[in-house]
Design a protein around this motif. Structure first.
Motif, PDB file in Angstrom:
ATOM      1  N   THR A   5       6.796 -18.838 -95.488  1.00 58.58           N
ATOM      2  CA  THR A   5       6.435 -17.440 -95.289  1.00 58.58           C
ATOM      3  C   THR A   5       7.343 -16.761 -94.265  1.00 58.58           C
ATOM      4  N   LEU A   6       8.275 -17.487 -93.698  1.00 59.46           N
ATOM      5  CA  LEU A   6       9.197 -16.927 -92.711  1.00 59.46           C
ATOM      6  C   LEU A   6      10.099 -15.895 -93.374  1.00 59.46           C
ATOM      7  N   ASP A   7      10.274 -14.769 -92.735  1.00 61.90           N
ATOM      8  CA  ASP A   7      11.158 -13.711 -93.232  1.00 61.90           C
ATOM      9  C   ASP A   7      12.582 -14.048 -92.780  1.00 61.90           C
ATOM     10  N   TRP A   8      13.322 -14.775 -93.618  1.00 67.66           N
ATOM     11  CA  TRP A   8      14.650 -15.257 -93.247  1.00 67.66           C
ATOM     12  C   TRP A   8      15.627 -14.109 -93.038  1.00 67.66           C
ATOM     13  N   ASN A   9      15.500 -13.048 -93.788  1.00 63.84           N
ATOM     14  CA  ASN A   9      16.395 -11.913 -93.619  1.00 63.84           C
ATOM     15  C   ASN A   9      16.225 -11.322 -92.217  1.00 63.84           C
ATOM     16  N   ARG A  10      14.987 -11.095 -91.807  1.00 69.94           N
ATOM     17  CA  ARG A  10      14.714 -10.574 -90.468  1.00 69.94           C
ATOM     18  C   ARG A  10      15.216 -11.532 -89.401  1.00 69.94           C
ATOM     19  N   THR A  11      14.987 -12.817 -89.604  1.00 80.01           N
ATOM     20  CA  THR A  11      15.411 -13.828 -88.631  1.00 80.01           C
ATOM     21  C   THR A  11      16.924 -13.834 -88.473  1.00 80.01           C
ATOM     22  N   LEU A  12      17.656 -13.749 -89.583  1.00 76.45           N
ATOM     23  CA  LEU A  12      19.118 -13.732 -89.497  1.00 76.45           C
ATOM     24  C   LEU A  12      19.620 -12.469 -88.821  1.00 76.45           C
ATOM     25  N   ARG A  13      19.018 -11.323 -89.134  1.00 74.06           N
ATOM     26  CA  ARG A  13      19.422 -10.074 -88.469  1.00 74.06           C
ATOM     27  C   ARG A  13      19.132 -10.128 -86.986  1.00 74.06           C
ATOM     28  N   VAL A 135      22.915  -6.095 -94.605  1.00 70.39           N
ATOM     29  CA  VAL A 135      22.191  -7.374 -94.555  1.00 70.39           C
ATOM     30  C   VAL A 135      20.714  -7.135 -94.845  1.00 70.39           C
ATOM     31  N   ARG A 136      20.133  -6.105 -94.240  1.00 70.82           N
ATOM     32  CA  ARG A 136      18.715  -5.782 -94.473  1.00 70.82           C
ATOM     33  C   ARG A 136      18.468  -5.549 -95.965  1.00 70.82           C
ATOM     34  N   ASP A 137      19.366  -4.832 -96.617  1.00 71.02           N
ATOM     35  CA  ASP A 137      19.190  -4.510 -98.037  1.00 71.02           C
ATOM     36  C   ASP A 137      19.357  -5.723 -98.953  1.00 71.02           C
ATOM     37  N   LEU A 138      19.939  -6.800 -98.445  1.00 72.57           N
ATOM     38  CA  LEU A 138      20.051  -8.013 -99.257  1.00 72.57           C
ATOM     39  C   LEU A 138      18.684  -8.603 -99.575  1.00 72.57           C
ATOM     40  N   GLY A 139      17.727  -8.380 -98.679  1.00 77.53           N
ATOM     41  CA  GLY A 139      16.420  -9.002 -98.860  1.00 77.53           C
ATOM     42  C   GLY A 139      16.545 -10.506 -98.809  1.00 77.53           C
ATOM     43  N   GLU A 140      15.533 -11.174 -99.310  1.00 77.78           N
ATOM     44  CA  GLU A 140      15.539 -12.640 -99.323  1.00 77.78           C
ATOM     45  C   GLU A 140      16.438 -13.171-100.445  1.00 77.78           C
ATOM     46  N   ALA A 141      16.320 -12.591-101.626  1.00 77.30           N
ATOM     47  CA  ALA A 141      17.078 -13.080-102.775  1.00 77.30           C
ATOM     48  C   ALA A 141      18.578 -12.917-102.565  1.00 77.30           C
ATOM     49  N   GLY A 142      18.994 -11.806-101.985  1.00 77.99           N
ATOM     50  CA  GLY A 142      20.412 -11.558-101.775  1.00 77.99           C
ATOM     51  C   GLY A 142      21.072 -12.542-100.833  1.00 77.99           C
ATOM     52  N   LEU A 143      20.315 -13.138 -99.942  1.00 78.51           N
ATOM     53  CA  LEU A 143      20.864 -14.144 -99.031  1.00 78.51           C
ATOM     54  C   LEU A 143      21.242 -15.430 -99.762  1.00 78.51           C
ATOM     55  N   ARG A 144      20.671 -15.629-100.941  1.00 79.99           N
ATOM     56  CA  ARG A 144      20.911 -16.856-101.711  1.00 79.99           C
ATOM     57  C   ARG A 144      22.038 -16.714-102.739  1.00 79.99           C
ATOM     58  N   VAL A 145      22.647 -15.534-102.799  1.00 79.01           N
ATOM     59  CA  VAL A 145      23.714 -15.273-103.769  1.00 79.01           C
ATOM     60  C   VAL A 145      25.051 -15.743-103.187  1.00 79.01           C
TER      61      VAL A 145
END
Length: 195
Positions: A5-13, A135-145
């Motif tokens: 449930t961790l928001d990885w996008n927020r964590t990376l930003r 980066v914010r607009d990538l969301g979770e799925a975009g980080l995996r591309v």
């Protein structure tokens, strides 16, 4: 908190945003032109008025160019705050913003390097805004591309690129802060001489 449930996008930003908001931004505030161009050693690479560089390569589209050589000499020349900010602006942020987030194409050859500290910091804020929004607009799925052919290691994921860019930003901007710490202790701070 569960990793699922961790928001990885927020964590990376937040890896960079926290450092920027609570350390770097305040440390860069008030950067003077004297500090920006200060060369603590002879023959340091810098950003210079067009036509005044003695470096093997001097790139840039505007009134100022950045010193460079290819391949980079060994040992690499020392670099000024102006050079380090130019590198962060173009090589770390603007080129990636163009490649991944629809910003205008940017390269060392086409960039209009700042002739003042205030302009460089304005450019930095603008590029950071584009980067963090992208980066914010990538969301979770975009980080995996995968990053694809726009990067040297196309198989790596966008999350890997985000981590790399944040390491680069923290590394180089911390160097800028160290140079600011040294400047008041230099002869240049009082009489304009290179120490």
């Amino acid at each position: 908190m569960d990793a699922n449930t961790l928001d990885w996008n927020r964590t990376l930003r937040e890896q960079f945003e926290f450092h920027w908001n609570h350390q770097l931004r305040a440390r860069l505030a008030g950067l003077t032109d004297d500090e920006y161009f200060w060369s603590p050693v002879p023959d340091a690479w810098s950003v210079r008025p067009r036509g005044t560089s003695t470096a093997p390569v001097h790139a840039g589209a505007g009134d100022f160019t950045i010193d460079y050589a290819f391949p980079t000499p060994v040992p690499a020349p020392f670099t000024t705050i102006a050079w380090r900010l130019g590198h962060v602006l173009v090589g770390v942020l603007a080129a990636r913003n163009a490649a991944h987030f629809g910003a205008p194409v940017a390269s060392y050859e086409t960039w209009e390097y700042a002739g003042s500290a205030a302009t460089a910091l304005d450019q930095l804020e603008a590029q950071l805004d584009v980067w963090l929004a992208g980066v914010r607009d990538l969301g979770e799925a975009g980080l995996r591309v995968p990053v694809g052919a726009k990067e040297p290691f196309p198989e790596l994921l966008m999350a890997d690129l985000v981590l790399h860019i944040h390491r680069e930003l923290i590394h180089h901007l911390s160097e800028v802060c160290l140079l600011r710490d040294l400047y008041p202790h230099s002869e240049s701070a009082t009489d304009g001489a290179i120490r």
